[in-house]
Design an enzyme around this catalytic site. Structure first.
Site, PDB file in Angstrom:
ATOM      1  N   GLY A  78       0.849  -1.352   0.001  1.00 48.92           N
ATOM      2  CA  GLY A  78       0.067  -0.123  -0.087  1.00 48.92           C
ATOM      3  C   GLY A  78       0.785   1.168  -0.008  1.00 48.92           C
ATOM      4  N   GLY A  79       0.227   2.330   0.329  1.00 47.94           N
ATOM      5  CA  GLY A  79       1.022   3.642   0.698  1.00 47.94           C
ATOM      6  C   GLY A  79      -0.020   4.731  -0.067  1.00 47.94           C
ATOM      7  N   ASP A 177      -2.299  -4.950   0.000  1.00 46.05           N
ATOM      8  CA  ASP A 177      -3.055  -4.600   1.366  1.00 46.05           C
ATOM      9  C   ASP A 177      -3.058  -3.179   1.489  1.00 46.05           C
ATOM     10  OD1 ASP A 177      -0.380  -4.100   2.053  1.00 46.05           O
ATOM     11  OD2 ASP A 177       0.070  -5.589   3.267  1.00 46.05           O
ATOM     12  N   SER A 178      -3.760  -2.614   2.370  1.00 41.49           N
ATOM     13  CA  SER A 178      -4.106  -1.342   2.807  1.00 41.49           C
ATOM     14  C   SER A 178      -4.613  -0.373   1.564  1.00 41.49           C
ATOM     15  CB  SER A 178      -2.398  -0.837   3.443  1.00 41.49           C
ATOM     16  OG  SER A 178      -2.909   0.468   4.074  1.00 41.49           O
ATOM     17  N   TYR A 179      -3.716   0.531   1.225  1.00 48.95           N
ATOM     18  CA  TYR A 179      -4.211   1.446  -0.031  1.00 48.95           C
ATOM     19  C   TYR A 179      -4.209   0.502  -1.466  1.00 48.95           C
ATOM     20  CZ  TYR A 179      -4.953   5.371  -2.912  1.00 48.95           C
ATOM     21  OH  TYR A 179      -5.534   6.134  -3.839  1.00 48.95           O
ATOM     22  N   ASP A 389      -7.733  -3.723  13.833  1.00 48.77           N
ATOM     23  CA  ASP A 389      -7.377  -2.628  13.117  1.00 48.77           C
ATOM     24  C   ASP A 389      -8.428  -1.315  13.091  1.00 48.77           C
ATOM     25  OD1 ASP A 389      -6.735  -0.806  11.086  1.00 48.77           O
ATOM     26  OD2 ASP A 389      -7.282  -2.027   9.321  1.00 48.77           O
ATOM     27  N   LYS A 439      -8.364 -13.154  14.046  1.00 52.68           N
ATOM     28  CA  LYS A 439      -8.207 -12.793  15.324  1.00 52.68           C
ATOM     29  C   LYS A 439      -7.097 -12.055  15.903  1.00 52.68           C
ATOM     30  CE  LYS A 439      -9.346 -15.088  19.752  1.00 52.68           C
ATOM     31  NZ  LYS A 439      -9.792 -16.578  20.529  1.00 52.68           N
ATOM     32  N   GLY A 441      -5.658  -9.739  14.930  1.00 48.50           N
ATOM     33  CA  GLY A 441      -4.725  -9.164  13.600  1.00 48.50           C
ATOM     34  C   GLY A 441      -5.127  -7.462  13.519  1.00 48.50           C
ATOM     35  N   GLY A 442      -4.153  -6.759  13.210  1.00 45.34           N
ATOM     36  CA  GLY A 442      -4.211  -5.360  12.786  1.00 45.34           C
ATOM     37  C   GLY A 442      -4.037  -5.111  11.335  1.00 45.34           C
ATOM     38  N   HIS A 443      -3.362  -4.058  11.122  1.00 45.95           N
ATOM     39  CA  HIS A 443      -3.377  -3.287   9.691  1.00 45.95           C
ATOM     40  C   HIS A 443      -1.754  -3.613   9.660  1.00 45.95           C
ATOM     41  CE1 HIS A 443      -4.967  -0.569   6.716  1.00 45.95           C
ATOM     42  NE2 HIS A 443      -3.563  -0.430   6.457  1.00 45.95           N
TER      43      HIS A 443
END
Length: 465
Positions: A78-79, A177-179, A389, A439, A441-443
């Site tokens: 991401g970013g 992931d993410s962005y 998250d 379970k 988990g985060g980002h």
């Protein structure tokens, strides 16, 4: 004469294609890792763009199981503007930093037990130009956007497959992931459209994988407040007052609505010292690893000076999860590391995330239409969320998935580790989309690697979670 002209043209074409992907290197060892690498790693550059003015860097790790037949996945961090080292060394790759306190030498690496490359070939791409070791030769080529990324990813892949024809028939997936939640589904659509237009080589696209995906900022912002309430981060009274005063809408708030604005300020105060990427973890400051990285050949006192801190307590302790970001700055800028990876001399200082220095246009505000189109094409998809998250709450991801309005074929249930412990919860839809929570988990995946590895292995092999 005509035959001679054809032969010359054919040879020139082969030379041009070879030139696009000629800067590749088989990496047998890496500074920081003892002994030869026990897996196959290739790095290199692919020239893309109208005049080949964009040089995209990649890491290619072959599957440890059956590389000739296992799926191939391109992984997009991401970013935008974050290095794919985040995927390779932090999330799902075969190596990770040991986490020892930095002593002025190259940070040591160790093998992981949770690499996704145990069951799949993974191509970690540094995109757009300006990310990691990727670069552009002109200012115009340096400019990027959401849609430009999608086109360049497609162009990169078709050039890469020319040099790696042995992988053309492997099932192909796009992951991130993410962005990358904005980029991956659009890249899948772009690849599919390219195949339909007859672009070669054809890519055997089968689906995509997304972790904690940024999809629609409005939806994600709106679900942060109920997420915080459900996690016990704000009181019942504040939540109820927010619901009443803001009408359940917590983005683009009317500034004349003083009560709503005041309640949101109270909410922000409650969340200000929470580490938003994982609400249970220590909130370690990592601003310094996002800016220019320090000179490698320096002592600890010089390090602290360059980080503009006064004492060692201002640096994250090794026990802090984000300490690995600090280590990556030294590893990726070490001259021996760059030489081993085949990084070109034109590339300047490496930053983990270089978002602020890339001229980037944000064009996609809602990625849901791409998911709709990909579902109509019959592509498989795995969407997963860490349930701690608060940046992209799992509930916001559930919301847009429900909005696709596909029937449920396997309803909400726990999915289990091999030890019969609950790893998370999952639901599968008629459009071949599987949603899973992780379970604890985060980002993103990096916080619970064992669970994510098992989830990916089952899904990529076509097994139910």
């Amino acid at each position: 004469m005509r035959n001679l002209s054809f032969i010359v043209l054919f040879l020139l074409t082969l030379f041009f294609i070879h030139h696009l992907v000629d800067a590749s290197l088989l990496v047998k060892s890496l500074p920081g890792f003892e002994g030869p690498l026990p897996f196959e790693l290739e790095t290199g550059y692919v020239s893309i763009g109208e005049s080949g003015d964009v040089e995209l860097f990649y890491y290619f790790v072959k599957s440890e199981r059956n590389p000739e037949n296992d799926p191939l996945m391109i992984w997009l961090t991401g970013g935008p503007g974050c290095s794919s080292i985040c995927g390779l060394l932090f999330a799902n790759g075969p190596l990770a930093f040991k986490g020892d306190e930095y002593n002025g030498t190259v940070p040591p690496l160790e093998l992981t037990s949770f690499s996704w490359t145990k069951v799949a070939n993974i191509l970690y791409l540094e995109a757009p130009a300006g990310s990691g070791y990727s670069y552009a030769k002109t200012r115009r080529a340096f400019e990027s956007s959401d849609t430009k990324q999608m086109h360049q990813i497609d162009q990169f892949l078709r050039s890469w497959f020319v040099k790696h024809p042995e992988f053309i028939s492997n099932p192909f997936y796009v992951g991130g992931d993410s962005y990358s939640g904005k980029i991956v589904p659009g890249a899948v659509q772009q690849i599919s459209l390219g195949n339909e237009k007859g672009l070669t080589p054809l890519i055997n696209i089968q689906g995509y994988v997304l972790g904690n995906p940024v999809t629609d900022k409005n939806i994600e912002t709106n679900y942060r407040v109920p997420f915080a309430h459900g996690m016990g981060l704000i009181s019942d009274e504040l939540f109820e007052s927010l619901e009443r005063s803001c009408g359940g809408k917590f983005f683009n708030v009317d500034p004349s609505n003083a009560r709503c604005s005041n309640n949101l300020q109270a909410y922000d105060h409650c969340m200000s010292e929470i580490y938003s990427e994982h609400i249970l973890l220590r909130n370690c400051k990592v601003d310094y690893v996002l800016a220019d990285t320090p000179n490698i050949r320096t002592d600890r006192r010089r390090v602290m000076k360059e980080f503009s801190v006064n004492d060692s307590s201002s640096l994250p302790p090794p026990s802090c999860f984000t300490y690995r970001y600090f280590l990556s700055a030294f590893w990726a800028n070490d001259e021996n590391v760059r030489r081993a990876l085949g990084v070109k001399k034109e590339v300047g200082k490496w930053n983990r995330c270089n978002s602020q220095n890339i001229p980037y246009t944000f064009e996609i505000f809602n990625a849901v239409p791409y998911h709709v189109n990909n579902s109509l094409k019959g592509f498989r998809s795995l969407i997963y969320s860490g349930d701690h998250d608060s940046m992209v709450p799992f509930s916001s991801t559930q919301a847009w998935i429900r909005a696709l309005n596909y029937s449920i074929v396997d309803d909400w249930r726990p999915w289990m580790m091999s030890s019969n412990q609950v790893a998370g919860y999952t639901r599968t839809y008629a459009n071949k989309m599987t949603f899973a929570t992780i379970k604890g988990g985060g980002h993103t995946a990096e916080y619970t690697p064992d669970q994510c590895s098992l989830m990916f292995r089952r899904w990529i092999d076509g097994e139910p979670l």
